[in-house]
Motif scaffolding. Sequence first.
Motif, PDB file in Angstrom:
ATOM      1  N   UNK A  99      32.394  14.576 -31.909  1.00  0.00           N
ATOM      2  CA  UNK A  99      32.166  14.636 -29.898  1.00  0.00           C
ATOM      3  C   UNK A  99      30.945  13.265 -30.231  1.00  0.00           C
ATOM      4  N   UNK A 100      30.449  13.178 -30.443  1.00  0.00           N
ATOM      5  CA  UNK A 100      29.493  11.050 -30.653  1.00  0.00           C
ATOM      6  C   UNK A 100      29.977  10.564 -29.883  1.00  0.00           C
ATOM      7  N   UNK A 101      31.119  10.155 -30.476  1.00  0.00           N
ATOM      8  CA  UNK A 101      31.914   8.764 -29.852  1.00  0.00           C
ATOM      9  C   UNK A 101      32.815   8.956 -28.899  1.00  0.00           C
ATOM     10  N   UNK A 102      33.308  10.230 -27.985  1.00  0.00           N
ATOM     11  CA  UNK A 102      33.749  10.257 -27.217  1.00  0.00           C
ATOM     12  C   UNK A 102      32.393   9.993 -25.664  1.00  0.00           C
ATOM     13  N   UNK A 103      31.491  10.284 -26.493  1.00  0.00           N
ATOM     14  CA  UNK A 103      30.105  10.725 -25.490  1.00  0.00           C
ATOM     15  C   UNK A 103      29.723   8.995 -25.105  1.00  0.00           C
ATOM     16  N   UNK A 104      29.709   8.363 -26.540  1.00  0.00           N
ATOM     17  CA  UNK A 104      28.699   6.753 -26.627  1.00  0.00           C
ATOM     18  C   UNK A 104      29.711   5.757 -25.954  1.00  0.00           C
ATOM     19  N   UNK A 105      30.933   6.450 -26.145  1.00  0.00           N
ATOM     20  CA  UNK A 105      31.978   5.108 -24.979  1.00  0.00           C
ATOM     21  C   UNK A 105      32.071   5.453 -24.111  1.00  0.00           C
ATOM     22  N   UNK A 106      31.805   6.885 -22.913  1.00  0.00           N
ATOM     23  CA  UNK A 106      31.240   6.900 -22.147  1.00  0.00           C
ATOM     24  C   UNK A 106      29.999   5.844 -21.762  1.00  0.00           C
ATOM     25  N   UNK A 107      29.246   6.550 -22.070  1.00  0.00           N
ATOM     26  CA  UNK A 107      27.644   5.962 -21.894  1.00  0.00           C
ATOM     27  C   UNK A 107      27.638   3.983 -22.277  1.00  0.00           C
ATOM     28  N   UNK A 108      28.324   3.432 -22.812  1.00  0.00           N
ATOM     29  CA  UNK A 108      28.592   2.326 -22.884  1.00  0.00           C
ATOM     30  C   UNK A 108      29.245   1.410 -21.464  1.00  0.00           C
ATOM     31  N   UNK A 109      29.818   2.186 -20.485  1.00  0.00           N
ATOM     32  CA  UNK A 109      29.880   1.179 -19.488  1.00  0.00           C
ATOM     33  C   UNK A 109      29.649   1.159 -17.994  1.00  0.00           C
ATOM     34  N   UNK A 110      27.961   2.076 -18.823  1.00  0.00           N
ATOM     35  CA  UNK A 110      26.724   2.512 -17.745  1.00  0.00           C
ATOM     36  C   UNK A 110      25.931   1.155 -17.029  1.00  0.00           C
ATOM     37  N   UNK A 111      25.978   0.721 -16.102  1.00  0.00           N
ATOM     38  CA  UNK A 111      24.974  -0.117 -15.855  1.00  0.00           C
ATOM     39  C   UNK A 111      23.464   0.103 -15.173  1.00  0.00           C
ATOM     40  N   UNK A 131      25.638  10.004 -15.664  1.00  0.00           N
ATOM     41  CA  UNK A 131      27.096  10.579 -14.527  1.00  0.00           C
ATOM     42  C   UNK A 131      28.565  10.614 -15.398  1.00  0.00           C
ATOM     43  N   UNK A 132      28.512   9.330 -16.618  1.00  0.00           N
ATOM     44  CA  UNK A 132      29.571   8.953 -17.237  1.00  0.00           C
ATOM     45  C   UNK A 132      29.394   9.977 -18.426  1.00  0.00           C
ATOM     46  N   UNK A 133      28.651  10.259 -18.835  1.00  0.00           N
ATOM     47  CA  UNK A 133      28.507  10.953 -19.669  1.00  0.00           C
ATOM     48  C   UNK A 133      28.309  13.259 -19.512  1.00  0.00           C
ATOM     49  N   UNK A 134      28.303  13.306 -18.459  1.00  0.00           N
ATOM     50  CA  UNK A 134      28.342  14.689 -17.725  1.00  0.00           C
ATOM     51  C   UNK A 134      29.916  14.459 -17.297  1.00  0.00           C
ATOM     52  N   UNK A 135      30.737  13.497 -16.888  1.00  0.00           N
ATOM     53  CA  UNK A 135      32.326  13.810 -16.902  1.00  0.00           C
ATOM     54  C   UNK A 135      32.460  13.836 -18.374  1.00  0.00           C
ATOM     55  N   UNK A 136      31.983  13.011 -19.202  1.00  0.00           N
ATOM     56  CA  UNK A 136      32.856  13.106 -20.548  1.00  0.00           C
ATOM     57  C   UNK A 136      32.878  14.913 -21.010  1.00  0.00           C
ATOM     58  N   UNK A 137      31.380  15.248 -21.149  1.00  0.00           N
ATOM     59  CA  UNK A 137      31.453  16.292 -21.183  1.00  0.00           C
ATOM     60  C   UNK A 137      32.308  17.339 -20.977  1.00  0.00           C
ATOM     61  N   UNK A 138      32.213  17.003 -19.367  1.00  0.00           N
ATOM     62  CA  UNK A 138      33.307  18.467 -18.239  1.00  0.00           C
ATOM     63  C   UNK A 138      34.066  18.273 -18.775  1.00  0.00           C
ATOM     64  N   UNK A 139      34.275  17.604 -18.758  1.00  0.00           N
ATOM     65  CA  UNK A 139      36.085  17.390 -19.162  1.00  0.00           C
ATOM     66  C   UNK A 139      36.959  17.934 -20.155  1.00  0.00           C
ATOM     67  N   UNK A 140      36.513  17.671 -21.460  1.00  0.00           N
ATOM     68  CA  UNK A 140      36.826  18.603 -22.851  1.00  0.00           C
ATOM     69  C   UNK A 140      36.085  20.373 -23.171  1.00  0.00           C
ATOM     70  N   UNK A 141      35.084  20.368 -22.192  1.00  0.00           N
ATOM     71  CA  UNK A 141      34.789  21.759 -21.470  1.00  0.00           C
ATOM     72  C   UNK A 141      35.365  22.684 -20.927  1.00  0.00           C
ATOM     73  N   UNK A 142      34.370  22.965 -19.635  1.00  0.00           N
ATOM     74  CA  UNK A 142      35.221  23.512 -18.400  1.00  0.00           C
ATOM     75  C   UNK A 142      35.431  22.970 -17.041  1.00  0.00           C
ATOM     76  N   UNK A 143      36.107  21.519 -18.229  1.00  0.00           N
ATOM     77  CA  UNK A 143      36.836  20.539 -17.383  1.00  0.00           C
ATOM     78  C   UNK A 143      36.710  20.365 -15.974  1.00  0.00           C
ATOM     79  N   UNK A 144      36.877  21.406 -14.686  1.00  0.00           N
ATOM     80  CA  UNK A 144      37.252  21.836 -13.221  1.00  0.00           C
ATOM     81  C   UNK A 144      35.852  22.463 -12.836  1.00  0.00           C
ATOM     82  N   UNK A 145      35.514  23.293 -11.657  1.00  0.00           N
ATOM     83  CA  UNK A 145      34.034  23.520 -11.146  1.00  0.00           C
ATOM     84  C   UNK A 145      34.477  25.426 -11.398  1.00  0.00           C
TER      85      UNK A 145
END
Length: 799
Positions: A676-688, A695-709
Motif C-alpha cells: 500500500x505504501x508505494x501507492x500512497x507515497x507516489x500520490x504525495x510525491x506530486x504535491x506542491x 488531498x492527494x493522499x485522501x484521493x489515493x486512500x478513498x479510491x481503493x476503499x470506499x471509492x465514492x460517497x
Amino acid sequence: MRVFRLPLLVLLLLLPVSSPWKSSMEELFGKIASRRAPASVQEEAAKGVLERLLPAHLSSFRFEIDSKGICGESICFRISNIDNSSRDAAEILIEGTTAVELSSGLHWYLKYWTGAHISWDKTGGVQIASVPSPGSLPRVDAQSVKVERPVPWNYYQNVVTSSYSFVWWDWKRWEKEIDWMALQGVNLPLAFTGQEAIWQKVFQGFNVSSEDLYGFFGGPAFLAWSRMGNLHGWGGPLSQNWLDQQLKLQKRILSHMVELGMTPVLPSFSGNVPAVFRKLFSTANITRLGDWNTVDGDPRWCCTYLLGPSDPLFVEVGKAFIKQQIKEYGDVTDIYNCDTFNENSPPTNDPTYISSLGAAVYEAMSKGNRDAVWLMQGWLFSSDAAFWKPPQMKALLHSVPIGKMIVLDLFADVKPIWKKSSQFYGVPYVWCMLHNFGDNIEMYGILDAISSGPIAARTSYNSTMVGVGMCMEGIEQNPVVYELMSEMAFRKQEVQVEEWLKNYSYRRYGSSVLAIEEAWKILYHTIYNCTDGIADHNKDYIVEFPDIYPFLEGSQPPQRRIKDLLLVKKNHRFSLKETSNDLPQPHLWYSTKEVISALKLFLDGGNDLSESLTYRYDLVDLTRQALSKFANQVYLDVITSYQRNDAKSLDLNSRKFLELIKDIDTLLASDDNFLLGTWLESAKSLAASQNERRQYEWNARTQVTMWYDNTRTNQSKLHDYANKFWSGLLKDYYLPRASTYFSYLFRSLQENKYFQLEEWREEWISYSNKWQAGDGLYAVSAVGDAFGISKSLFEKYLS
C-alpha cells in the motif's frame, strides 16, 4: 518463427467492392504515414528503448526504418544477421515500418532467440540474465526472419486506466511505460493525461472562470469518471499546480509516442459542461444526467450537466477543444476518443435522436480537424444491452460517414459484440480484451479466447476488424495474459497455448524447471480457463466484505423480511451469476484443489529460483490466490456457526479468518509489488503544498476503499470496487472491518438479540472515513523471505 500476412492494401482490396470503409481506411493510413517523425528520429527513438533496456548491448543492434521496400504496403519488422568479425560491431539488424516495429522486432528477437522476458516492474520486471554478452548473440534462422501484422492497429488502454493505474505517475514511469508499449507493438495508445488544462483554457474562452471549475473537475484519482460525465467535483478541486504539471507531462508523453511512430488517441467533447453554463447560456439546451452510483443523489457530485447535441453551442465547444489541443500539441493525430452516455442511458431510445447525437459529436471533431476519425469504446453495447438494440446501435454507428468511426469491441474476450451486430453493421472495429476491472489483484484470464478470438474475428465473413487491443481498467497484474495478448498483434494463426506457456515459463524465470512447467499446465486449465462467461471482479470476502444481515436459522428480524435486509450489491458494470444462496458468492470458476497442487509444484521447483524477482512475484500472487479462496470457505463457516447458534465454532472460525488476513498481509509484505505504501507515497510525491499532499493522499486512500460517497449508515455503492490485496491495506483496513463485524456476531449470540446491522455499519463507516482521511505511513520496501513465508503458509493452511 515466421508470421505471414497479405499486405494491408492488398487485404483491403480483397474486401467486397461494396465495403464503404475501405477507401476511408486507406486514406487514414496514408495520412498517418505522412505525419510520422523522420526515419532518423524514429531510429534514435528505438535505440533509446534499447539503451534503457540493455545498455551494454547498445552497439549490438542496428535499427533501420524500412527504406528498401521490404514491407511493401504492410506493417512489418525484419530481423537479420550482420556478418562482421569485429567484436564491437553490430550483430543483428532490425528493419521495420516504424520505430514501434523496430522495438517490437527487438523484443521478438530477445524473446525467441535469447530467452529474455519483459514484464512490468510491478509484476517482476525484466529477466535478461539469459541474454548473451555482446559479440555472442545468437544468429537468426536462414539469415533473416520477417514478421508482418495481420491487422494494422494494436490499441492500448481503457478510459479509466488513467485513474486506476496512471494517476500518480511521473515522467520516469511514463517513459518506461511507453517503452513497454513499443516493445509490445502498441501503435495506437490512448493519451488522456493533462486534458483538464486544455478544458480550462477552452472554457475561459466561454467566460468560465477557474473558480467555476472547482466543482466540475473531479479529484486526481476520479478524473476518468469526471471526464465521462458520471460525476463532478468528487475528490476535487484541482489546483493550478496539478493542471500545469499534467499538461507539461502530456507534452512529453506525446513527444515520445510520436518519435516512436505511434498514433496517439486524444480526447474530444461529449457534451459534459460545468454548471455555470446554465447561467452563461440561458437559452442553451442543457439537461442533467441521471444519478450514477451516489448514495442519496448529493448534488455536489451527482447528475452532471449535458449540453444537447442539437444545440449550436455543442459544435462550438467541441471544435474549440480540438483546436486548443492542436495548438498545444501540434498536429499529432486524426483519431479522437469520445464515449457518449457511458453507463448513463440517453433520455430517449428514438433512433433519430441518437443519430443526431452521434452526428453532432462527429461534427464537433471534424470542425476542429477535418480529417478526424471517431474512436469509440463499445462498452455501452455490453453494459446497457437492454437499451442498445439493433435500431439504436445502427443509429449511433451510422451517424457518421462509414470509415470515420472505429469501435473498440471492448469486451470481446468474454462477450464479443461483432458476432451479434453483423460486424458492427459495417463499421471498422478493434477486437479488444478487457480482462481487468477496478485494477483488482486477482489471477484470472481466458488464454484460449485470447489465442483464438482475434483470429476468428479477422477471418470471419465480411470482417471489418482493423486491430487488436488491450482495454483493461488497471494494469500491472496477470503478466501472462498481457504477454499473450500483445503477441496477437503479430499472429496470423492460433497459438498453441500449452506449448507457448512452456516457452513462457522458461523465459520468465530464466531456466527450465519441470515442476514449474507442470504447474503452468494446471494454471492454464484452471485459473486461466474461465469459460463460464462471467467477467471476473474480485469479490473475495477479505476484500469485499458482505454488507448483509446474517440471519439465524428459522428466524427473521422483526418487522422486516430477510430479503429486504439483504444488501447484496449489484455491481454497476455487471452482476454475478445468480444463485439460490442468500449470501453473495465470490466468483469461482476452477477447482481450488488443482490450484493448490499447482502451488505445491511452484514451491517444489522454486529452490533454485527463489532469488528471481519474476518467480517471487508469481509465487506470492499464487499463494495469495489460494489463501484468499480458502478464506472464503472459512468465512462461510463463520456465518454457518452463527446461524446454528454455535458460539464455540463461531469463535474458532472467526479467529481463523482474522489470522488468515494477518498471514496474507505478512506474505504480501515480502514483495515490493504488493505494498500500500508505494501507492500512497507516489500520490504525495506530486504535491506542491501540504494541502495538496493531504488531498492527494485522501484521493489515493478513498479510491481503493470506499471509492465514492457514503452516509452515516450506508456504505458507498462502489465500496471495494477497486479493492487491492496490498500489505498494509489488509492489516489496517480489511482486518478491523472483519473483526468489528465478528464482534457484533458474538454480541448477538451472547445477548440473544438480532444482529445490529445498522450499528455495525455506523461503526465501520466511521472507521473507514477516518482511515481515508488519515496520514499514517506504510512500508515501501519488502520485509521477509517470500519463498519461506509462502512455504510456511502452504503447510499451515493448504497441505
